[in-house]
Design an enzyme around this catalytic site. Structure first.
Site, PDB file in Angstrom:
ATOM      1  N   ASP A   1       0.846  -1.195   0.000  1.00  0.00           N
ATOM      2  CA  ASP A   1       0.000   0.000   0.000  1.00  0.00           C
ATOM      3  C   ASP A   1       0.879   1.241   0.000  1.00  0.00           C
ATOM      4  O   ASP A   1       1.810   1.352   0.794  1.00  0.00           O
ATOM      5  CB  ASP A   1      -0.916  -0.012   1.226  1.00  0.00           C
ATOM      6  CG  ASP A   1      -2.041   1.002   1.077  1.00  0.00           C
ATOM      7  OD1 ASP A   1      -2.430   1.300  -0.072  1.00  0.00           O
ATOM      8  OD2 ASP A   1      -2.542   1.489   2.107  1.00  0.00           O
TER       9      ASP A   1
ATOM     10  N   GLU B   1      -9.808  12.687   7.882  1.00  0.00           N
ATOM     11  CA  GLU B   1      -9.736  14.010   7.255  1.00  0.00           C
ATOM     12  C   GLU B   1     -11.093  14.713   7.255  1.00  0.00           C
ATOM     13  O   GLU B   1     -11.167  15.911   7.496  1.00  0.00           O
ATOM     14  CB  GLU B   1      -9.252  13.870   5.809  1.00  0.00           C
ATOM     15  CG  GLU B   1      -7.841  13.337   5.668  1.00  0.00           C
ATOM     16  CD  GLU B   1      -7.575  12.899   4.248  1.00  0.00           C
ATOM     17  OE1 GLU B   1      -7.806  11.714   3.934  1.00  0.00           O
ATOM     18  OE2 GLU B   1      -7.158  13.746   3.436  1.00  0.00           O
TER      19      GLU B   1
ATOM     20  N   ASP C   1      -8.893   0.581   2.357  1.00  0.00           N
ATOM     21  CA  ASP C   1      -7.881   0.193   3.344  1.00  0.00           C
ATOM     22  C   ASP C   1      -8.409   0.570   4.732  1.00  0.00           C
ATOM     23  O   ASP C   1      -8.188   1.676   5.220  1.00  0.00           O
ATOM     24  CB  ASP C   1      -6.577   0.943   3.019  1.00  0.00           C
ATOM     25  CG  ASP C   1      -5.506   0.741   4.078  1.00  0.00           C
ATOM     26  OD1 ASP C   1      -5.566  -0.252   4.819  1.00  0.00           O
ATOM     27  OD2 ASP C   1      -4.597   1.595   4.149  1.00  0.00           O
TER      28      ASP C   1
ATOM     29  N   THR D   1      -8.832  -5.376   4.041  1.00  0.00           N
ATOM     30  CA  THR D   1      -8.729  -4.487   2.888  1.00  0.00           C
ATOM     31  C   THR D   1      -9.784  -4.980   1.903  1.00  0.00           C
ATOM     32  O   THR D   1      -9.676  -6.095   1.408  1.00  0.00           O
ATOM     33  CB  THR D   1      -7.330  -4.609   2.245  1.00  0.00           C
ATOM     34  OG1 THR D   1      -6.341  -4.381   3.254  1.00  0.00           O
ATOM     35  CG2 THR D   1      -7.149  -3.637   1.100  1.00  0.00           C
TER      36      THR D   1
ATOM     37  N   ARG E   1      -7.234   4.222  13.586  1.00  0.00           N
ATOM     38  CA  ARG E   1      -6.341   5.374  13.804  1.00  0.00           C
ATOM     39  C   ARG E   1      -5.703   5.382  15.189  1.00  0.00           C
ATOM     40  O   ARG E   1      -4.581   5.866  15.350  1.00  0.00           O
ATOM     41  CB  ARG E   1      -7.106   6.683  13.610  1.00  0.00           C
ATOM     42  CG  ARG E   1      -7.778   6.829  12.260  1.00  0.00           C
ATOM     43  CD  ARG E   1      -6.759   6.809  11.142  1.00  0.00           C
ATOM     44  NE  ARG E   1      -7.410   6.907   9.836  1.00  0.00           N
ATOM     45  CZ  ARG E   1      -6.790   6.689   8.698  1.00  0.00           C
ATOM     46  NH1 ARG E   1      -5.510   6.346   8.697  1.00  0.00           N
ATOM     47  NH2 ARG E   1      -7.434   6.780   7.566  1.00  0.00           N
TER      48      ARG E   1
ATOM     49  N   GLU F   1     -10.375   4.078   4.071  1.00  0.00           N
ATOM     50  CA  GLU F   1      -9.536   4.885   3.179  1.00  0.00           C
ATOM     51  C   GLU F   1      -9.922   4.568   1.744  1.00  0.00           C
ATOM     52  O   GLU F   1      -9.874   3.407   1.322  1.00  0.00           O
ATOM     53  CB  GLU F   1      -8.037   4.601   3.400  1.00  0.00           C
ATOM     54  CG  GLU F   1      -7.510   5.236   4.683  1.00  0.00           C
ATOM     55  CD  GLU F   1      -5.992   5.158   4.828  1.00  0.00           C
ATOM     56  OE1 GLU F   1      -5.353   4.395   4.070  1.00  0.00           O
ATOM     57  OE2 GLU F   1      -5.458   5.872   5.698  1.00  0.00           O
TER      58      GLU F   1
ATOM     59  N   LYS G   1      -3.623  -1.627  10.127  1.00  0.00           N
ATOM     60  CA  LYS G   1      -4.027  -1.808   8.728  1.00  0.00           C
ATOM     61  C   LYS G   1      -4.236  -3.287   8.406  1.00  0.00           C
ATOM     62  O   LYS G   1      -4.364  -3.636   7.245  1.00  0.00           O
ATOM     63  CB  LYS G   1      -2.922  -1.264   7.816  1.00  0.00           C
ATOM     64  CG  LYS G   1      -2.559   0.186   8.076  1.00  0.00           C
ATOM     65  CD  LYS G   1      -3.551   1.107   7.430  1.00  0.00           C
ATOM     66  CE  LYS G   1      -3.036   2.541   7.432  1.00  0.00           C
ATOM     67  NZ  LYS G   1      -3.905   3.397   6.623  1.00  0.00           N
TER      68      LYS G   1
ATOM     69  N   GLN H   1      -2.993   2.803  15.217  1.00  0.00           N
ATOM     70  CA  GLN H   1      -1.918   3.355  14.375  1.00  0.00           C
ATOM     71  C   GLN H   1      -1.090   4.393  15.139  1.00  0.00           C
ATOM     72  O   GLN H   1       0.141   4.383  15.088  1.00  0.00           O
ATOM     73  CB  GLN H   1      -2.566   3.998  13.139  1.00  0.00           C
ATOM     74  CG  GLN H   1      -1.595   4.422  12.054  1.00  0.00           C
ATOM     75  CD  GLN H   1      -2.333   4.983  10.821  1.00  0.00           C
ATOM     76  OE1 GLN H   1      -3.563   4.975  10.749  1.00  0.00           O
ATOM     77  NE2 GLN H   1      -1.585   5.465   9.854  1.00  0.00           N
TER      78      GLN H   1
ATOM     79  N   HIS I   1      -4.100  14.092   0.859  1.00  0.00           N
ATOM     80  CA  HIS I   1      -4.227  13.214   2.029  1.00  0.00           C
ATOM     81  C   HIS I   1      -2.977  13.315   2.907  1.00  0.00           C
ATOM     82  O   HIS I   1      -3.071  13.494   4.118  1.00  0.00           O
ATOM     83  CB  HIS I   1      -4.442  11.766   1.576  1.00  0.00           C
ATOM     84  CG  HIS I   1      -4.401  10.759   2.695  1.00  0.00           C
ATOM     85  ND1 HIS I   1      -5.398  10.659   3.640  1.00  0.00           N
ATOM     86  CD2 HIS I   1      -3.471   9.825   3.025  1.00  0.00           C
ATOM     87  CE1 HIS I   1      -5.081   9.696   4.506  1.00  0.00           C
ATOM     88  NE2 HIS I   1      -3.919   9.179   4.159  1.00  0.00           N
TER      89      HIS I   1
ATOM     90  N   GLU J   1      -9.245   4.206  -1.923  1.00  0.00           N
ATOM     91  CA  GLU J   1      -8.059   4.014  -2.766  1.00  0.00           C
ATOM     92  C   GLU J   1      -8.456   3.249  -4.027  1.00  0.00           C
ATOM     93  O   GLU J   1      -9.547   2.696  -4.124  1.00  0.00           O
ATOM     94  CB  GLU J   1      -6.983   3.193  -2.027  1.00  0.00           C
ATOM     95  CG  GLU J   1      -6.554   3.792  -0.695  1.00  0.00           C
ATOM     96  CD  GLU J   1      -5.316   3.128  -0.101  1.00  0.00           C
ATOM     97  OE1 GLU J   1      -4.538   2.515  -0.860  1.00  0.00           O
ATOM     98  OE2 GLU J   1      -5.142   3.227   1.126  1.00  0.00           O
TER      99      GLU J   1
HETATM  100 CA    CA Z   1      -3.772   3.337   2.861  1.00  0.00          CA
END
Ligand code: CA
Length: 417
Positions: free
Chosen positions: A123, A358, A228, A252, A232, A196, A248, A235, A130, A198
């Site tokens: 990834d 975000e 993904d 996915t 948070r 996320e 993560k 993380q 972002h 993507e």
């Molecule tokens: Ca990602």
């Protein structure tokens, strides 16, 4: 390019995701029978294993498989050959209409599976908006982009085992979270669980040599939409010094239909203007991105589906070809059916952001849904629907939905003794 008419009438509308121009590949099953290869046309799925079994096409039996890997491994001339034959069979006025139509199923009646056995999953982090948004939240606006960011695509190696097909429910993860101070971490369900937005590129060839950007572009078979899922809070506690790991690793999700690079050709567009000239091994040689409109929809237990973000694949700073060229530059081998995540795709405006982190600015600015509910991060039973399509005045090339619903956390080892 204009719409290529098909005898499958539902493939001839301007808003279908699946006109004859598209012909995306997936793995489907019907009535609990063996999953097999299919191609989507309008609201129908053509069973390619039957087509091969009855002798209409011959691809070494690869289309009877429950994944596309062995077909993809046959190489580019076979990819082109299958596409050419299918275009002929499905075109309006085709001689084969009566014979072929008995090998079709309604898309609403089939179950979709993962289209490939994912070889490896990497990834990237190639969306500039972002990276700047996340960097601003974590380090302030002056240090938003790390110094390497404008010189190379940043990425990490993920787990192929985490990749699931759209529709799979996503269990909120437990994880180790920072406590009130550094000495009292807790093992709890993630409270800042996120999506996320993507795109994923699927590799079609093996290589154990460093590749040029052009060679890397040549080896891409197709693209899917990718979510993904990201915790948070896990993380934030784990990412120093080696980057994301368990945050993560939960899941996915990818959309079930692989849209081939061939179908996307008319929609190529350039990467943005460079702040610094890239080193020669990463330089653009032609338009390497695609104009793909992307939507994020959220559905809660109490609300209908609602668009929360609209952006475009063209917002990326590095293309998949540049990411693969960089990845291979160390001599790292690339495999058929490696999956390459683009990184979260956010636009410059607030309603164009591709993650809750975000959209709610780190949880400080909850987003308001039209039924009055608020969201900072995802709650149990929330459903995220990612959509993507390229449009012209006469047809669209769509990916279908990439859907995942969050279900409550469960972990036997969480109890305090
Ligand atoms: Ca990602």
């Amino acid at each position: 390019m204009s719409l290529m008419p098909s005898w499958v009438e539902s493939a001839n509308t301007v808003d279908t995701h699946f006109p004859l121009n598209n012909l995306p590949y997936g793995i489907f099953s019907i009535n609990d029978n063996e999953p097999r290869c299919g191609v989507r046309i309008g609201n129908m799925v053509l069973d390619l294993s039957q087509l091969e079994m009855r002798g209409y096409i011959e691809f070494n039996g690869t289309l009877k498989s429950n994944c596309w890997n062995s077909f993809i491994e046959l190489g580019k001339s076979k990819w082109d050959e299958l596409r050419k034959i299918l275009t002929q069979f499905l075109s309006k006025g085709s001689y084969y209409q009566d014979n072929i139509s008995v090998m079709m199923y309604k898309a609403s009646e089939v179950k979709m599976h993962l289209p490939i056995k994912v070889a490896e999953y990497t990834d990237f982090y190639s969306g500039r908006n972002h990276a700047e948004n996340v960097g601003t939240m974590f380090r302030g606006p002056e240090n938003a982009l790390p110094p390497n960011w404008l010189h190379m695509p940043i990425g990490y190696n993920g787990r192929a085992s985490s990749v699931v097909v759209s529709g799979t429910k996503i269990r909120r993860p437990y994880g180790q979270l920072k406590g009130p101070d550094f000495d009292t971490p807790k093992f709890l369900p993630s409270r800042r669980f996120d999506f996320e937005l993507e795109m994923g590129a699927i590799l079609g060839m093996n290589s154990s040599q460093p590749m040029s950007v052009d060679e890397a572009d040549e080896m891409i078979f197709g693209y899917v939409i990718l979510n993904d899922w990201s915790a948070r809070d896990i993380q934030a506690w784990e990412y120093v010094p080696l980057g994301p790991f368990q945050a993560k690793a939960t899941a996915t999700s990818i959309s079930p239909w692989i849209v081939t690079k061939h179908a996307l050709e008319p929609f190529r567009c350039s990467t943005p203007k460079r702040e610094y000239e890239l080193l020669p091994y990463l330089r653009d040689t032609k338009p390497m991105l695609y104009n793909i409109e992307l939507n994020v929809l959220l559905k809660t237990q109490k609300s209908e589906e609602e668009i929360v973000a609209v952006t475009n694949f063209n917002q990326l700073y590095y293309s998949a070809a540049q990411q693969i060229a960089h990845h291979s530059s160390s001599g790292c081998p690339m495999n058929v059916c490696d999956l390459i995540g683009s990184g979260t795709i956010s636009g410059p405006n607030k309603n164009q952001r591709g993650s809750m982190l975000e959209l709610s600015w780190g949880g400080k600015e909850p987003i308001l849904l039209s039924n009055g509910e608020q969201r900072t991060f995802l709650e149990d039973q929330d459903k995220i629907i990612l959509q993507g399509r390229c449009t012209t005045s006469t047809y669209s090339i769509g990916f279908g939905d990439c859907v995942g619903e969050v279900i409550p956390a469960k972990n036997e080892f969480a109890k305090e003794k």
